[in-house]
Design a protein around this motif. Structure first.
Motif, short mmCIF file in Angstrom:
data_model
loop_
_atom_site.label_atom_id
_atom_site.label_comp_id
_atom_site.label_asym_id
_atom_site.label_seq_id
_atom_site.Cartn_x
_atom_site.Cartn_y
_atom_site.Cartn_z
N GLN A 85 0.83 -1.20 0.00
CA GLN A 85 0.00 0.00 0.00
C GLN A 85 0.87 1.26 0.00
N ILE A 86 0.37 2.28 -0.67
CA ILE A 86 1.05 3.57 -0.71
C ILE A 86 0.40 4.49 0.32
N VAL A 87 1.21 5.08 1.17
CA VAL A 87 0.73 6.02 2.18
C VAL A 87 1.08 7.43 1.75
N ILE A 88 0.10 8.32 1.85
CA ILE A 88 0.31 9.73 1.54
C ILE A 88 -0.03 10.56 2.76
N SER A 89 0.88 11.45 3.14
CA SER A 89 0.63 12.37 4.24
C SER A 89 0.48 13.79 3.68
N VAL A 90 -0.58 14.46 4.08
CA VAL A 90 -0.72 15.88 3.72
C VAL A 90 -0.51 16.77 4.94
N ALA A 91 0.06 16.19 5.99
CA ALA A 91 0.34 16.93 7.22
C ALA A 91 1.65 17.68 7.07
N ALA A 92 1.59 18.98 7.06
CA ALA A 92 2.79 19.79 6.90
C ALA A 92 3.70 19.62 8.11
N GLN A 107 6.50 0.75 2.98
CA GLN A 107 7.68 0.92 2.13
C GLN A 107 7.66 2.25 1.38
N THR A 108 6.50 2.63 0.89
CA THR A 108 6.40 3.82 0.03
C THR A 108 5.52 4.88 0.68
N ILE A 109 6.11 6.04 0.89
CA ILE A 109 5.38 7.15 1.49
C ILE A 109 5.57 8.40 0.63
N TYR A 110 4.48 9.11 0.45
CA TYR A 110 4.53 10.41 -0.23
C TYR A 110 4.10 11.49 0.75
N ARG A 111 4.74 12.62 0.64
CA ARG A 111 4.24 13.83 1.29
C ARG A 111 3.68 14.71 0.18
N ILE A 112 2.41 15.05 0.29
CA ILE A 112 1.77 15.90 -0.71
C ILE A 112 1.10 17.06 0.00
N MET A 124 -2.41 23.64 -6.44
CA MET A 124 -0.99 23.49 -6.69
C MET A 124 -0.52 22.41 -5.74
N ASN A 125 -0.19 21.23 -6.27
CA ASN A 125 0.17 20.07 -5.46
C ASN A 125 1.68 19.89 -5.39
N ILE A 126 2.22 20.00 -4.18
CA ILE A 126 3.65 19.83 -3.96
C ILE A 126 3.87 18.39 -3.52
N ILE A 127 4.72 17.66 -4.24
CA ILE A 127 4.86 16.22 -4.02
C ILE A 127 6.32 15.85 -3.78
N SER A 128 6.53 15.05 -2.72
CA SER A 128 7.84 14.49 -2.45
C SER A 128 7.64 13.02 -2.09
N SER A 129 8.65 12.20 -2.32
CA SER A 129 8.46 10.76 -2.10
C SER A 129 9.65 10.14 -1.39
N SER A 130 9.35 9.00 -0.73
CA SER A 130 10.37 8.20 -0.06
C SER A 130 10.07 6.73 -0.33
N GLY A 131 11.05 6.03 -0.91
CA GLY A 131 10.88 4.61 -1.18
C GLY A 131 10.02 4.31 -2.39
N SER A 132 9.82 5.29 -3.25
CA SER A 132 8.96 5.08 -4.41
C SER A 132 9.79 4.70 -5.64
N ASN A 133 9.11 4.15 -6.64
CA ASN A 133 9.74 3.89 -7.93
C ASN A 133 9.05 4.74 -8.99
N SER A 134 9.57 4.71 -10.19
CA SER A 134 9.05 5.58 -11.26
C SER A 134 7.59 5.25 -11.60
N LYS A 135 7.23 3.98 -11.53
CA LYS A 135 5.84 3.59 -11.81
C LYS A 135 4.89 4.20 -10.78
N GLN A 136 5.29 4.14 -9.52
CA GLN A 136 4.46 4.72 -8.47
C GLN A 136 4.38 6.24 -8.60
N ASP A 137 5.51 6.86 -8.92
CA ASP A 137 5.51 8.32 -9.13
C ASP A 137 4.55 8.69 -10.26
#
Length: 254
Positions: A85-92, A107-112, A124-137
């Motif tokens: 599962q992909i986890v996304i946090s929008v908590a600044a 394994q895969t976390i995004y901050r958006i 305007m969506n600001i996106i950063s990733s940790s543990g992601s691959n190009s397909k997930q991005d």
């Protein structure tokens, strides 16, 4: 795609509305307050609502946490995740190191960091990733692209970007509010003044987004004719430190 959103506040609700408007998504929303869930359900009947976190997360492809930063540790520690599962946090302000410590098997976390215009598909969506691959991005890019514009940045640039795009939308509202007050003083109705100011802000943004090579100063020059009205207003803004005020406000927002 099954997307679970934890939190139905201003941001969580806005994200839910935006994603639910895309037919290919199944959107589930979890919240402690049933009233907020029912409000979402009334507007978007296709949204699945629940007050049970684990029930909504089981089987989801993506889980978006749209809760207050100080609640992230407690909520994440109570949930069992599937490693795929992909986890996304929008908590600044909550770093990847902290997020991984709260949910060590993810394994895969995004901050958006979107802004509230996401409900109108203009964020305007600001996106950063940790543990992601190009397909997930690519998946995340495609998921959020219909809701506005995306920019992928390393985590060390997230705070500065948030000040401009997420906090900054409030400063744009403040300009529109001030322009309305001036218009009303000059005889316009509040509705007339708001329409004039808001559409002008949209138009200015569209010029720069549709022509990335343009600089704001170039566009200012186009409307400041010698001896004209606009240059008088520009000079008054600078006399009152408009540029420096904006710069300092954005720097204070980090």
């Amino acid at each position: 795609m099954i997307i679970t959103i934890i939190g139905a506040g201003n941001m969580g609700g806005a994200i839910a509305k935006g994603l639910a408007s895309i037919e290919m998504n199944e959107v589930r929303v979890v919240n402690r307050s049933i009233e907020k869930l029912q409000t979402l359900k009334t507007e978007f009947p296709q949204i699945i609502i629940t007050q049970k976190h684990q029930e909504a997360i089981d089987g989801a492809d993506i889980i978006i946490f749209a809760v207050k930063p100080w609640l992230m540790r407690d909520i994440l520690s109570l949930i069992s995740f599937n490693p795929s599962q992909i986890v996304i946090s929008v908590a600044a302000g909550i770093s990847f190191d902290e997020l991984h410590s709260f949910a060590p098997n993810v394994q895969t976390i995004y901050r958006i960091i979107p802004n509230t215009a996401i409900a109108n598909k203009m964020s305007m969506n600001i996106i950063s990733s940790s543990g992601s691959n190009s397909k997930q991005d690519n998946t995340i890019d495609k998921l959020f692209s219909p809701l506005g514009a995306n920019i992928f940045l390393p985590e060390n640039k997230m705070a500065a970007a948030t000040s401009i795009a997420s906090c900054g939308i409030a400063y744009i509202f403040k300009y529109i509010q001030a322009a309305m007050q001036a218009g009303i003083e000059m005889g316009l109705t509040p509705q007339e003044a708001k329409k004039l100011a808001a559409q002008s802000a949209i138009g200015a943004g569209s010029i720069l987004t549709h022509n990335p090579e343009l600089h704001p100063s170039t566009e200012i020059d186009k409307v400041t004719t010698p001896g004209g009205l606009t240059i008088k207003g520009i000079n008054q803004l600078e006399k009152n430190n408009f540029s420096n005020t904006v710069i300092e406000a954005i720097k204070k927002s980090i």
